[in-house]
Design an enzyme around this catalytic site. Structure first.
Site, PDB file in Angstrom:
ATOM      1  N   GLY A  30     -15.583  21.023 -34.892  1.00  0.00           N
ATOM      2  CA  GLY A  30     -15.364  22.457 -34.915  1.00  0.00           C
ATOM      3  C   GLY A  30     -16.218  23.101 -35.985  1.00  0.00           C
ATOM      4  O   GLY A  30     -17.048  22.447 -36.629  1.00  0.00           O
ATOM      5  N   LYS A  50      -7.850  17.596 -38.421  1.00  0.00           N
ATOM      6  CA  LYS A  50      -9.173  18.145 -38.711  1.00  0.00           C
ATOM      7  C   LYS A  50      -9.570  17.673 -40.100  1.00  0.00           C
ATOM      8  O   LYS A  50      -8.811  17.813 -41.072  1.00  0.00           O
ATOM      9  CB  LYS A  50      -9.153  19.662 -38.632  1.00  0.00           C
ATOM     10  N   ASP A 148     -13.831  34.788 -34.002  1.00  0.00           N
ATOM     11  CA  ASP A 148     -14.686  33.915 -33.188  1.00  0.00           C
ATOM     12  C   ASP A 148     -13.985  33.549 -31.884  1.00  0.00           C
ATOM     13  O   ASP A 148     -13.992  32.396 -31.458  1.00  0.00           O
ATOM     14  CB  ASP A 148     -15.054  32.652 -33.967  1.00  0.00           C
TER      15      ASP A 148
END
Length: 520
Positions: A30, A50, A148
């Site tokens: 990401g 993550k 985004d």
């Protein structure tokens, strides 16, 4: 922020961080680092992790800002309490790395859906857009902007719930926190970026609405609003070129829906809808109406939450593929055998540690891998599936266990060589699962039939016969058939002749005493 100690030694070849989060396989990358699939060893559940590796920090010309942004992602995402935002479970440091532990979503990326199926029907496209608008409403009310929003940051879960991902570059609207985008940075993706965001990096809720308009246009038409050979050309069009109305693109949509898309894509933020709540309101007329349904399948349909609100799901997992096995090349025999043996051994180790979810998934992955079809003979598959059912049962996932026992029984019907002991044992476990799930009447019917078959075919299996009688008596007493329950319990007392029968005798005596006490 949670700070943990040194990294624990890898278990079964996988890395473990924070002494509890096992990383099993990479999912992707990401804007803020690597994303891994994994397991929480303490709570025995699937997770997504993550990571912001030390190497990623070293590549940055401003590691401090990158670190702050990563931590802020956890805080911002946790702040949005909405079903359309993955839950944050933990955040912390591991050596020179940062990690973020999140809910793992089972579903399909919206970008993949667009690539394979766009243009989508009005009901599908509007159902996706409306759910995104609902997420944005909650985020904006929490003073957060996504910045985004694009198809690759949206997933449709198996339940049909739309999940908005990656708040990693979100900005804070109000005071109290430093905005973590440096001057000169333009955060976002050109194809979905509002003109004011591209020009001066201005982040407002209206910018998210513009991005939503880009997504909705693409869902309905199958094409992006603007395209050009490079990012500067795309940005120029977003800033200067009017969007082509959907119906002029050959898309059949209601006029008011086309108007909404154009309003979302207005160059002037003041000319866009007032807020995400207004967008949702304007999408309402095109959402599917609720339908009567006792249950619905988990099939990744975004209209499901509107057609069947709060309806129970019929399944929580994806079915095994029925495609032709010839489509997948055979695995190398030696490597296949090594993998099968090692994963079965690892699954047993996980069960010993009480980690039933991960153990079950390991076995299920073997059954789903068609490259192993030469090694997984019918007999071997049966043994693996039997263990899979047992692991689900031991872990308390009786629905999943019942599915596997039901599959085994169907396979047994096609194989006359299966010992009758295995068939009856499988039937007993399936009935026990139904008992645990509260399906008392069906469980009682199956146990009655099973008891007759044990007495007829395997009368020497005394302990199992006693167990079936006690379990059936319990169900019958719960449904008011106390006379039949008493008879079964008396049969247990009369038939128990071994030391191994002591437990069943004690159970039968307690149940009879309880029935007497209650006057039943």
């Amino acid at each position: 922020m949670t700070v943990d100690g040194d990294e624990e030694e890898p278990v079964g070849g996988n890395r473990v961080i924070a002494r509890r989060y096992e990383l099993t396989s990479p999912i992707g990358r990401g804007s803020m680092g690597e994303v891994w699939s994994g397991y929480d060893q303490r709570l025995d559940r699937r997770i997504a992790v993550k990571l912001l590796p030390a190497a990623k920090l070293a590549e940055s010309d401003d590691p401090q800002t990158l670190t702050k942004r990563f931590v802020r992602e956890a805080q911002l995402t946790a702040k949005v309490e909405h079903p359309g935002v993955p839950a944050v479970h933990d955040v912390g440091t591991e050596g020179d790395e940062l990690f973020l532990v999140m809910q793992r979503i089972s579903g399909t990326g919206l970008a993949d859906i667009i690539a394979e199926h766009a243009p989508l029907s009005v009901s599908w496209a509007v159902s996706v857009a409306a759910q995104i608008a609902a997420v944005l409403t909650s985020a904006h009310e929490a003073s957060l902007i996504h910045r985004d929003l694009k198809p690759s940051n949206v997933m449709i879960a198996d339940s049909g719930t739309v999940k908005v991902l990656d708040f990693g570059i979100a900005a804070v609207l109000e005071g109290g926190h430093t905005k973590l985008t440096r001057a000169g940075d333009s955060m976002g993706t050109p194809s979905y970026m509002a003109p004011e965001q591209a020009m001066n990096n201005t982040a407002t809720p209206a910018g998210d609405l513009y991005s939503l308009g880009c997504v909705l246009h693409e869902l309905l038409s199958g094409e992006r609003v603007f395209d050009a050979p490079g990012a500067p050309g795309i940005v120029h069009k977003h800033m200067s070129v009017p969007p082509t109305p959907l119906r002029e693109c050959g898309v059949t949509v209601p006029a008011e829906l086309e108007r909404l898309v154009l309003d979302l894509l207005a160059k002037n933020p003041q000319e866009r809808p007032e807020d995400a709540r207004e967008v949702y309101r304007r999408l309402l007329p095109y959402l599917p109406a609720p339908e009567d349904s006792a249950s619905v399948p988990d099939n990744g349909d975004p209209t499901t939450p509107y057609r069947h609100p709060h309806a129970p799901r019929t399944s929580r997992r994806r079915p095994e593929s029925t495609g032709a096995p010839e489509e997948v090349p055979l695995a190398d025999p030696r490597k296949a055998e090594e993998r099968i043996r090692s994963e079965q051994q690892r699954a047993n180790e996980l069960v010993d540690e009480g980690r039933f979810t991960q153990a079950a998934e390991l076995l299920r992955s073997l059954l789903l891998d068609r490259s192993l079809r030469r090694q997984l003979t019918p007999d071997r598959r049966t043994k693996i599936r039997s263990n899979l059912a047992t692991f689900h049962f031991l872990g308390g996932d009786y629905r999943a266990a019942l599915e596997e026992y039901t599959t085994l029984l169907a396979e047994f019907d096609d194989d006359s060589s299966v010992p009758i002991t295995s068939v009856l044992e499988c039937r007993f476990m399936a009935a026990t699962c139904r008992t645990e799930l509260g399906e008392d009447q069906r469980a009682a019917r199956e146990l009655r039939s099973l008891l007759n078959d044990y007495l007829r075919l395997l009368p020497s299996e005394l302990e199992r016969i006693l167990e079936v009688r006690v379990q059936l008596a319990t169900l019958l007493s719960n449904t008011g058939e106390t006379n039949a329950a008493r008879e079964l319990l008396r049969q247990v007392l009369a038939a128990a002749t071994t030391e191994e029968s002591a437990l069943h005798v004690e159970q039968a005596r307690r149940m009879l005493a309880r029935l007497d006490e209650l006057g039943r």
